[in-house]
Design a protein around this motif. Structure first.
Motif, PDB file in Angstrom:
ATOM      1  N   ALA A   1      39.534  -4.697  -9.590  1.00 26.01           N
ATOM      2  CA  ALA A   1      39.020  -5.903  -8.934  1.00 26.01           C
ATOM      3  C   ALA A   1      38.131  -5.576  -7.739  1.00 26.01           C
ATOM      4  O   ALA A   1      37.256  -6.361  -7.378  1.00 26.01           O
ATOM      5  N   ASP A   2      38.347  -4.413  -7.139  1.00 25.03           N
ATOM      6  CA  ASP A   2      37.517  -4.027  -5.991  1.00 25.03           C
ATOM      7  C   ASP A   2      36.286  -3.229  -6.425  1.00 25.03           C
ATOM      8  O   ASP A   2      35.523  -2.763  -5.577  1.00 25.03           O
ATOM      9  N   ARG A   3      36.093  -3.093  -7.738  1.00 19.67           N
ATOM     10  CA  ARG A   3      34.939  -2.339  -8.247  1.00 19.67           C
ATOM     11  C   ARG A   3      34.000  -3.204  -9.077  1.00 19.67           C
ATOM     12  O   ARG A   3      33.111  -2.706  -9.740  1.00 19.67           O
ATOM     13  N   GLY A   4      34.212  -4.526  -9.060  1.00 19.83           N
ATOM     14  CA  GLY A   4      33.266  -5.397  -9.745  1.00 19.83           C
ATOM     15  C   GLY A   4      33.835  -6.260 -10.851  1.00 19.83           C
ATOM     16  O   GLY A   4      33.096  -7.024 -11.476  1.00 19.83           O
ATOM     17  N   VAL A   5      35.149  -6.172 -11.121  1.00 18.39           N
ATOM     18  CA  VAL A   5      35.772  -7.090 -12.080  1.00 18.39           C
ATOM     19  C   VAL A   5      36.167  -8.357 -11.331  1.00 18.39           C
ATOM     20  O   VAL A   5      36.891  -8.287 -10.328  1.00 18.39           O
ATOM     21  N   VAL A   6      35.702  -9.511 -11.803  1.00 22.10           N
ATOM     22  CA  VAL A   6      35.958 -10.762 -11.085  1.00 22.10           C
ATOM     23  C   VAL A   6      36.775 -11.763 -11.894  1.00 22.10           C
ATOM     24  O   VAL A   6      37.243 -12.764 -11.353  1.00 22.10           O
ATOM     25  N   GLY A   7      36.911 -11.528 -13.222  1.00 22.01           N
ATOM     26  CA  GLY A   7      37.601 -12.510 -14.032  1.00 22.01           C
ATOM     27  C   GLY A   7      38.271 -11.893 -15.242  1.00 22.01           C
ATOM     28  O   GLY A   7      38.048 -10.724 -15.586  1.00 22.01           O
ATOM     29  N   PHE A   8      39.108 -12.718 -15.880  1.00 16.63           N
ATOM     30  CA  PHE A   8      39.810 -12.316 -17.088  1.00 16.63           C
ATOM     31  C   PHE A   8      39.635 -13.416 -18.121  1.00 16.63           C
ATOM     32  O   PHE A   8      39.868 -14.590 -17.841  1.00 16.63           O
ATOM     33  N   GLY A   9      39.189 -13.026 -19.331  1.00 12.93           N
ATOM     34  CA  GLY A   9      38.893 -14.007 -20.368  1.00 12.93           C
ATOM     35  C   GLY A   9      39.715 -13.786 -21.624  1.00 12.93           C
ATOM     36  O   GLY A   9      40.500 -12.832 -21.734  1.00 12.93           O
ATOM     37  N   LEU A  10      39.508 -14.669 -22.574  1.00 14.25           N
ATOM     38  CA  LEU A  10      40.150 -14.595 -23.880  1.00 14.25           C
ATOM     39  C   LEU A  10      39.146 -15.104 -24.894  1.00 14.25           C
ATOM     40  O   LEU A  10      38.768 -16.280 -24.868  1.00 14.25           O
ATOM     41  N   SER A  11      38.686 -14.206 -25.771  1.00 20.64           N
ATOM     42  CA  SER A  11      37.604 -14.556 -26.685  1.00 20.64           C
ATOM     43  C   SER A  11      38.070 -14.495 -28.135  1.00 20.64           C
ATOM     44  O   SER A  11      39.234 -14.290 -28.423  1.00 20.64           O
ATOM     45  N   ASN A  12      37.133 -14.666 -29.022  1.00 24.76           N
ATOM     46  CA  ASN A  12      37.313 -14.735 -30.470  1.00 24.76           C
ATOM     47  C   ASN A  12      37.754 -16.146 -30.862  1.00 24.76           C
ATOM     48  O   ASN A  12      37.809 -17.046 -30.042  1.00 24.76           O
ATOM     49  N   ASP A  13      38.062 -16.320 -32.129  1.00 24.89           N
ATOM     50  CA  ASP A  13      38.255 -17.631 -32.749  1.00 24.89           C
ATOM     51  C   ASP A  13      39.475 -18.349 -32.162  1.00 24.89           C
ATOM     52  O   ASP A  13      40.611 -17.968 -32.418  1.00 24.89           O
TER      53      ASP A  13
ATOM     54  N   ALA B   1      17.955 -28.729 -11.752  1.00 24.11           N
ATOM     55  CA  ALA B   1      18.318 -28.081 -10.487  1.00 24.11           C
ATOM     56  C   ALA B   1      19.799 -28.267 -10.209  1.00 24.11           C
ATOM     57  O   ALA B   1      20.478 -27.339  -9.739  1.00 24.11           O
ATOM     58  N   GLU B   2      20.341 -29.445 -10.531  1.00 27.38           N
ATOM     59  CA  GLU B   2      21.767 -29.669 -10.330  1.00 27.38           C
ATOM     60  C   GLU B   2      22.595 -28.800 -11.266  1.00 27.38           C
ATOM     61  O   GLU B   2      23.641 -28.253 -10.867  1.00 27.38           O
ATOM     62  N   LEU B   3      22.156 -28.624 -12.508  1.00 26.74           N
ATOM     63  CA  LEU B   3      22.845 -27.703 -13.412  1.00 26.74           C
ATOM     64  C   LEU B   3      22.854 -26.290 -12.850  1.00 26.74           C
ATOM     65  O   LEU B   3      23.865 -25.584 -12.924  1.00 26.74           O
ATOM     66  N   ALA B   4      21.725 -25.871 -12.299  1.00 22.62           N
ATOM     67  CA  ALA B   4      21.654 -24.537 -11.706  1.00 22.62           C
ATOM     68  C   ALA B   4      22.609 -24.419 -10.522  1.00 22.62           C
ATOM     69  O   ALA B   4      23.300 -23.402 -10.353  1.00 22.62           O
ATOM     70  N   ARG B   5      22.677 -25.462  -9.692  1.00 25.81           N
ATOM     71  CA  ARG B   5      23.623 -25.438  -8.572  1.00 25.81           C
ATOM     72  C   ARG B   5      25.055 -25.299  -9.073  1.00 25.81           C
ATOM     73  O   ARG B   5      25.875 -24.562  -8.505  1.00 25.81           O
ATOM     74  N   GLN B   6      25.377 -26.044 -10.125  1.00 27.12           N
ATOM     75  CA  GLN B   6      26.734 -25.981 -10.666  1.00 27.12           C
ATOM     76  C   GLN B   6      27.072 -24.580 -11.154  1.00 27.12           C
ATOM     77  O   GLN B   6      28.206 -24.113 -10.984  1.00 27.12           O
ATOM     78  N   SER B   7      26.089 -23.901 -11.736  1.00 31.33           N
ATOM     79  CA  SER B   7      26.346 -22.535 -12.202  1.00 31.33           C
ATOM     80  C   SER B   7      26.617 -21.605 -11.031  1.00 31.33           C
ATOM     81  O   SER B   7      27.500 -20.736 -11.100  1.00 31.33           O
ATOM     82  N   VAL B   8      25.893 -21.783  -9.954  1.00 30.91           N
ATOM     83  CA  VAL B   8      26.075 -20.929  -8.773  1.00 30.91           C
ATOM     84  C   VAL B   8      27.428 -21.196  -8.124  1.00 30.91           C
ATOM     85  O   VAL B   8      28.163 -20.271  -7.759  1.00 30.91           O
ATOM     86  N   ARG B   9      27.769 -22.482  -7.995  1.00 28.97           N
ATOM     87  CA  ARG B   9      29.041 -22.828  -7.350  1.00 28.97           C
ATOM     88  C   ARG B   9      30.242 -22.326  -8.146  1.00 28.97           C
ATOM     89  O   ARG B   9      31.293 -22.016  -7.581  1.00 28.97           O
ATOM     90  N   ALA B  10      30.109 -22.262  -9.469  1.00 27.38           N
ATOM     91  CA  ALA B  10      31.218 -21.818 -10.323  1.00 27.38           C
ATOM     92  C   ALA B  10      31.316 -20.309 -10.419  1.00 27.38           C
ATOM     93  O   ALA B  10      32.284 -19.792 -10.974  1.00 27.38           O
ATOM     94  N   SER B  11      30.346 -19.594  -9.882  1.00 29.68           N
ATOM     95  CA  SER B  11      30.313 -18.142  -9.998  1.00 29.68           C
ATOM     96  C   SER B  11      31.261 -17.495  -9.002  1.00 29.68           C
ATOM     97  O   SER B  11      31.772 -18.144  -8.080  1.00 29.68           O
ATOM     98  N   ARG B  12      31.485 -16.214  -9.187  1.00 29.66           N
ATOM     99  CA  ARG B  12      32.226 -15.407  -8.223  1.00 29.66           C
ATOM    100  C   ARG B  12      31.276 -14.573  -7.362  1.00 29.66           C
ATOM    101  O   ARG B  12      31.652 -13.529  -6.839  1.00 29.66           O
ATOM    102  N   ALA B  13      30.074 -15.050  -7.213  1.00 26.94           N
ATOM    103  CA  ALA B  13      29.095 -14.343  -6.383  1.00 26.94           C
ATOM    104  C   ALA B  13      29.518 -14.380  -4.916  1.00 26.94           C
ATOM    105  O   ALA B  13      30.128 -15.354  -4.461  1.00 26.94           O
ATOM    106  N   PRO B  14      29.202 -13.337  -4.153  1.00 33.67           N
ATOM    107  CA  PRO B  14      29.456 -13.361  -2.713  1.00 33.67           C
ATOM    108  C   PRO B  14      28.739 -14.530  -2.043  1.00 33.67           C
ATOM    109  O   PRO B  14      27.731 -15.036  -2.548  1.00 33.67           O
ATOM    110  N   ASP B  15      29.248 -14.944  -0.900  1.00 36.07           N
ATOM    111  CA  ASP B  15      28.695 -16.115  -0.214  1.00 36.07           C
ATOM    112  C   ASP B  15      27.210 -15.976   0.068  1.00 36.07           C
ATOM    113  O   ASP B  15      26.442 -16.936  -0.078  1.00 36.07           O
ATOM    114  N   GLU B  16      26.789 -14.769   0.462  1.00 37.67           N
ATOM    115  CA  GLU B  16      25.369 -14.617   0.795  1.00 37.67           C
ATOM    116  C   GLU B  16      24.487 -14.764  -0.432  1.00 37.67           C
ATOM    117  O   GLU B  16      23.360 -15.280  -0.352  1.00 37.67           O
ATOM    118  N   VAL B  17      24.976 -14.360  -1.592  1.00 39.98           N
ATOM    119  CA  VAL B  17      24.212 -14.532  -2.827  1.00 39.98           C
ATOM    120  C   VAL B  17      24.167 -16.006  -3.206  1.00 39.98           C
ATOM    121  O   VAL B  17      23.109 -16.542  -3.567  1.00 39.98           O
TER     122      VAL B  17
END
Length: 352
Positions: free
Chosen positions: A173-185, A320-336
């Motif tokens: 988690a301190d090396r760039g992993v921000v989430g855990f998913g579950l994929s496939n059918d 533009a609002e869709l783009a904002r929603q994508s940014v707000r939902a991200s795990r990007a650092p605050d400055e990004v």
């Protein structure tokens, strides 16, 4: 308290270039991010025979709404994945994914990967994830696109495998992993079988971002919320069939990672206009548009925004609002996040 649908003022003037709209990309699978030309070169390098569906220069004809169709999709994906055999191959894929995102206006990319699929050729789980994370760090520095990794378990495998992956993801988690998913059918297996793996991930500070509501209906989205405590839902588009679920997602502010082009390519919806982008948007459900698997579906991130504009009539202010929603939902650092949100406002205030 219910989440209000954002008021989006109209902005006059010609349509702006969506590739210049800053955004975050939260739903991109690792092998599926590959350039078709790169696949051909790596297949030649490693002596892998590719079926015509992967060499024709056109996206393969896919319809995954039945088991046979999903098997064909998965087979093509597995063949493409078999062409990634060395650290150099991994580095190339990640760098090119970042380059494509940069060209499409993405300032933050969370790429999803199941490292067990690559581990046999790269020395095991730990070396594989370290190779991927090193590649992500280098590509981010070279392209300027902020990047992180979502480690994803495969719901077709045993839940104990998922727990192993969750522990590994937390370790990095301190090396760039921000989430855990579950994929496939998501029609196979039960979400609750993976509840312990997701608990491990959440307790380790990772975002829970399982797939649901693509091939299966609204119940699979509810399972992601109830059993896995999802903070985001991969796809989630079938929530549009249940008004109560829409309200729940809107009230809780849980983002759906909607991939319009892949929904049509896989036969989830017959026609582009059937994808319920408007239903989700007007219900106040946050969305992050994603490309899913460009290698197989033929379109990348900016094309999803063009899809919303040309097929569903989204204005530039709504894009533009869709783009904002994508940014707000991200795990990007605050400055990004701050930089991207400011860039979105600048884009909207500019002339085409």
């Amino acid at each position: 308290m219910a989440r209000e649908v954002p008021e989006v003022p109209e902005v006059s003037g010609p349509a702006r270039d969506v590739r210049r709209l800053p955004k975050a990309h939260l739903h991109l699978h690792f092998t599926g991010s590959m350039r078709p030309s790169t696949l051909l070169e790596l297949a030649d390098k490693h002596g892998v025979h590719l079926p015509e569906a992967l060499t024709s220069g056109e996206p393969p004809k896919l319809r995954a709404t039945d088991e046979r169709g999903w098997f064909r999709f998965q087979r093509l994906y597995d063949i493409a994945r078999s062409c990634l055999r060395t650290p150099e191959d991994i580095q190339r894929l990640v760098r090119e994914a970042a380059e494509e995102d940069a060209a499409d206006g993405s300032g933050w990319l969370e790429i999803q990967v199941d490292p067990t699929s690559y581990a046999p050729r790269l020395g095991g789980l730990i070396p594989t994830l370290e190779i991927i994370l090193d590649a992500v760090h280098t590509a981010s520095e070279e392209t300027g696109v902020g990047m992180a990794v979502v480690v994803a378990a495969n719901r077709m495998k045993h839940p104990l495998d998922a727990r192993t992956l969750a522990r590994l993801a937390v370790r990095y988690a301190d090396r760039g992993v921000v989430g855990f998913g579950l994929s496939n059918d998501e029609r196979r297996g039960l979400a609750r079988d993976f509840d312990r793996a997701f608990a491990i991930a959440r307790e380790g500070g990772l975002l829970a971002a399982p797939h649901g509501g693509e091939l299966a209906g609204p119940s699979s989205v509810r399972d992601c919320l109830d059993d896995l405590h999802a903070g985001r839902v991969g796809h989630g588009v079938r929530a549009a069939e249940d008004p109560y679920l829409l309200k729940r997602l809107a009230d809780s502010g849980i983002t759906c990672e909607v991939c319009p082009a892949s929904n049509v390519a896989l036969g989830v919806y017959d026609k582009p206009e059937d994808v319920p982008l408007r239903t989700l948007f007007e219900a106040g459900v946050p969305m992050a548009l994603g490309a899913d698997d460009p290698l197989l579906f033929g379109s990348r991130l900016a094309a999803q925004y063009e899809f919303a504009r040309t097929v569903h009539g989204f204005t530039d202010a709504e894009l533009a609002e869709l783009a904002r929603q994508s940014v707000r939902a991200s795990r990007a650092p605050d400055e990004v996040r701050d930089r991207l949100l400011t860039g979105i406002d600048d884009w909207l205030g500019s002339t085409a």
